[in-house]
Design a protein around this motif. Structure first.
Motif, PDB file in Angstrom:
ATOM      1  N   ALA A  37       4.015   1.272  -4.701  1.00 14.16           N
ATOM      2  CA  ALA A  37       3.092   2.382  -4.982  1.00 14.16           C
ATOM      3  C   ALA A  37       3.849   3.686  -5.230  1.00 14.16           C
ATOM      4  CB  ALA A  37       2.117   2.560  -3.818  1.00 14.16           C
TER       5      ALA A  37
ATOM      6  N   CYS B 212      -5.894  -6.160   0.096  1.00 17.71           N
ATOM      7  CA  CYS B 212      -4.531  -6.248   0.634  1.00 17.71           C
ATOM      8  C   CYS B 212      -4.435  -7.475   1.538  1.00 17.71           C
ATOM      9  CB  CYS B 212      -4.170  -4.986   1.421  1.00 17.71           C
ATOM     10  SG  CYS B 212      -5.128  -4.765   2.935  1.00 17.71           S
TER      11      CYS B 212
ATOM     12  N   ARG C  61       0.902   3.467   2.425  1.00 12.16           N
ATOM     13  CA  ARG C  61       0.585   3.012   1.064  1.00 12.16           C
ATOM     14  C   ARG C  61      -0.708   3.661   0.566  1.00 12.16           C
ATOM     15  NH1 ARG C  61      -2.491   0.616  -3.175  1.00 12.16           N
ATOM     16  NH2 ARG C  61      -1.198  -0.841  -4.315  1.00 12.16           N
TER      17      ARG C  61
ATOM     18  N   GLN D  35       0.805   0.083   5.667  1.00 16.20           N
ATOM     19  CA  GLN D  35      -0.394   0.041   4.820  1.00 16.20           C
ATOM     20  C   GLN D  35      -1.111   1.387   4.805  1.00 16.20           C
ATOM     21  OE1 GLN D  35      -2.490  -3.486   6.202  1.00 16.20           O
ATOM     22  NE2 GLN D  35      -1.340  -4.780   4.796  1.00 16.20           N
TER      23      GLN D  35
ATOM     24  N   TYR E 199      -7.711   0.713   0.040  1.00 19.56           N
ATOM     25  CA  TYR E 199      -6.287   0.405  -0.151  1.00 19.56           C
ATOM     26  C   TYR E 199      -5.752   1.025  -1.439  1.00 19.56           C
ATOM     27  CZ  TYR E 199      -1.980  -2.318   0.281  1.00 19.56           C
ATOM     28  OH  TYR E 199      -0.660  -2.690   0.429  1.00 19.56           O
TER      29      TYR E 199
ATOM     30  N   ASP F  51       5.178  -3.530  -0.687  1.00 20.76           N
ATOM     31  CA  ASP F  51       3.976  -3.161  -1.443  1.00 20.76           C
ATOM     32  C   ASP F  51       3.805  -1.639  -1.443  1.00 20.76           C
ATOM     33  OD1 ASP F  51       1.980  -4.345  -3.032  1.00 20.76           O
ATOM     34  OD2 ASP F  51       0.466  -3.988  -1.501  1.00 20.76           O
ATOM     35  N   MET F  52       4.183  -1.012  -0.324  1.00 15.61           N
ATOM     36  CA  MET F  52       4.134   0.452  -0.237  1.00 15.61           C
ATOM     37  C   MET F  52       5.182   1.077  -1.168  1.00 15.61           C
ATOM     38  SD  MET F  52       6.065   3.026   1.354  1.00 15.61           S
ATOM     39  CE  MET F  52       6.948   2.110   2.567  1.00 15.61           C
TER      40      MET F  52
END
Length: 451
Positions: free
Chosen positions: A301, A152, A254, A251, A204, A297-298
Motif C-alpha cells: 500500500a 483482507c 495499512r 493491518q 481495509y 500487504d501494508m
C-alpha cells in the motif's frame, strides 16, 4: 428455493400474512406462472450467467456446518464474480455467493487446514482444506479483482460487537474520527483492544473521510491520521505482543497508509520510515505467515497508492525510500525463496509477488528509480530458478504474478540475465511444462489456457 407441496395455496397465504404482520414486507404473487425450466435457468438471478458460474479455479474442501454432524465434501469454485460451492458427486451448485459480499478471510492459527469466510450480510462459512493457503491466495486475488477492495486475510474472527454499524455499510465520519483518537489515547488503557476496534470499524481499503473539510469547526484529519500512525509505530511491545496483535497493528497501519494523508506521511512524518522498517524486520524474524503477510500487504500500500487522486511524485518518493536499503530487500527475498523452496506460505509468496510487481512490472515500474530498479531486478534474477518453480504452483494467482515478474526480468534485464533465464528455462523444462498445462488443463474456460 423450489418446494413441492399439496398445500401450496395455504403456504403462500401464510407467507404473505407473516411477512406483512411481522416484518412489514409486502409479498406479491407473479401474474405469470414460472416454468420449472425457467426456474432452473434463472434461480441465481443476475448471477445465472455463464460468467458467474464458470470456474476459473477449483479446490476440494470439507465444509463444516451445524446442519451436518460430519464435514461435507464440496468443490469450492472461484468464478469471475462469485464463490460457488458444488456437490462433487453431481457437480450441482449447492450455494453461490457474490465476491462483492465477502468481508474477510480468517485463517485458524492452530489448525493449518481450517479457514472461515465472513460475509457482509452476517453469514459465516467454515471449511477445511489441505491446500488452504493456496486457496486463500487465489480467493483474495479473485475478490480484489472483482472490485471488492475491503477484504483482507487475518487470524482472528471479526468481533461484531466492536463494530458501530452494519458490515455492509461504511461507518460514518464521526465513528472514524473517534477510532483514530482511540489509537492515540486508548479509552480503557488497552492498546491492543483499541487496534482491534479500529480494524473492525475502518474499511481495509483505507480511512474513508481522510481529507480535512473546509469550515470553521472542521477537524484536522491529517493530524488525526499522523497521530494514529505515530501511536502504532511507537509500540515497542512487538516482542511481547501476540502474533494476532502484531498482525492487527500492521493491518491498522495499512488502513491508514491507504489514505492520502497516510501515504504522504511516509516521507513527511519524522522517523516513520525507520520505525516501520524495524517493525517489519522484527516481524520477519517471527516466521509467522499471518504476521508476514500483513506486513508485506501494508508495504504494498506504500509502493502503490490505494486512494484516488494520487500524486505521482509522492509515489516516487515512497518507492525510493522503501527500496533504498539493499539489506531490507534481501530480508524480503530470503523469506520469498525459503517459502518457494519448501512449498509453504502461499499468502506470503502472493504478497511478495505483488511487492515485486509494483517495483518491476509495467506500468508501475515507471515510478521506480532507475538505479534501484536495476539493483532489485538483478537480485530477483539471481534467484531465477525459484521463479520457475512457481509455474507449478496450485494457485493461478501466484502463477500469474510469477509470470509478470519473469516477463519484466527478460524484457528489462541485460543480455547476460536474458541468457541465464533461457538456460534456466531449458534446465527446468519450462516449455514442456507449459505445453502440458496448455494441452491437459481441465477447464471449459479458454482464459485458463492463457496462463
Amino acid at each position: 428455493a423450489f418446494i413441492a407441496s399439496e398445500q401450496r395455496e395455504e403456504i403462500i397465504k401464510s407467507a404473505i400474512d407473516h411477512a406483512g404482520n411481522y416484518i412489514g414486507i409486502s409479498l406479491r404473487i407473479r401474474k405469470e406462472p414460472l416454468e420449472f425450466e425457467q426456474y432452473l435457468n434463472l434461480r441465481f438471478g443476475k448471477y445465472s450467467t455463464d460468467e458467474s458460474i464458470t470456474s476459473l479455479a477449483e479446490f476440494i474442501v470439507q465444509k463444516i456446518s451445524p446442519r451436518h454432524s460430519e464435514p461435507v465434501k464440496r468443490v469450492l469454485a472461484l468464478t469471475e464474480t462469485c464463490l460457488v460451492e458444488r456437490d462433487p458427486a453431481t457437480y450441482n451448485i449447492a450455494t453461490l455467493k457474490p465476491l462483492g459480499e465477502v468481508f474477510a478471510l480468517v485463517c485458524d492459527s492452530e489448525n493449518p487446514q481450517l479457514f472461515t469466510i465472513e460475509f457482509i450480510k452476517g453469514q459465516i462459512r467454515k471449511y477445511s482444506s489441505t491446500e488452504r493457503d493456496s486457496l486463500l491466495a487465489s480467493l483474495l486475488d479473485g475478490v480484489r479483482a472483482s472490485g471488492n477492495r475491503d477484504v483482507c486475510v487475518k487470524m482472528t474472527p471479526t468481533h461484531k460487537g466492536q463494530r458501530w454499524g452494519l458490515l455492509s455499510m461504511p461507518v460514518d465520519e464521526e465513528v472514524e474520527s473517534l477510532h483514530l483518537r482511540f489509537l492515540a489515547t486508548p479509552p480503557n488503557g488497552n492498546f491492543a483492544d483499541a487496534v482491534f476496534r479500529f480494524n473492525a470499524n475502518i474499511s481495509y481499503s483505507g480511512v474513508l473521510h481522510a481529507v480535512t473539510q473546509d469550515g470553521l469547526f472542521s477537524e484536522n484529519k491529517e493530524k488525526l491520521i499522523n497521530n494514529a500512525i505515530t501511536a502504532l509505530l511507537s509500540q515497542e511491545g512487538e516482542v511481547v505482543a501476540s502474533n494476532a496483535e502484531l498482525e492487527s497493528q500492521f493491518q491498522a497501519v495499512r488502513r491508514l497508509v491507504a489514505s492520502k494523508a497516510g501515504f504522504l506521511a511516509f516521507t513527511q512524518l519524522p522517523k516513520f520510515r525507520e520505525r516501520l522498517g524495524v517493525k517489519v524486520v522484527k516481524a520477519l524474524k517471527r516466521s509467522n505467515n499471518g504476521v508476514i503477510h500483513a506486513a508485506v500487504d501494508m508495504l504494498c500500500a506504500l509502493m502503490c497508492p490505494m486512494h484516488d487522486d494520487y500524486d505521482l511524485r509522492q509515489e516516487q518518493l515512497n518507492k525510493a525510500s522503501l527500496l533504498s536499503s539493499k539489506k531490507f530487500l534481501e530480508n524480503l527475498l530470503e523469506k520469498f525463496n525459503s517459502h518457494v523452496d519448501h512449498g509453504t506460505g502461499a499468502l506470503v509468496i502472493s504478497s511478495l509477488l505483488d511487492f515485486l510487481t509494483f517495483a518491476l512490472c509495467a506500468p508501475y515500474s515507471e515510478t521506480t528509480e532507475g538505479q534501484q530498479f536495476d539493483m532489485l531486478l538483478e537480485m530477483v534474477a539471481s534467484n531465477g530458478r525459484t521463479l520457475f518453480k512457481l509455474f507449478q504452483h496450485p494457485s493461478m494467482a501466484i502463477i500469474k504474478g510469477a509470470g509478470l515478474v519473469m516477463k519484466a526480468i527478460i524484457e528489462e534485464g541485460d543480455k547476460e540475465i536474458a541468457t541465464k533465464m533461457q538456460e534456466l528455462a531449458l534446465s527446468e523444462g519450462a516449455l514442456p511444462r507449459h505445453l502440458h498445462t496448455a494441452m491437459f488443463t481441465i477447464s471449459s474456460d479458454q482464459r485458463m489456457l492463457t496462463n
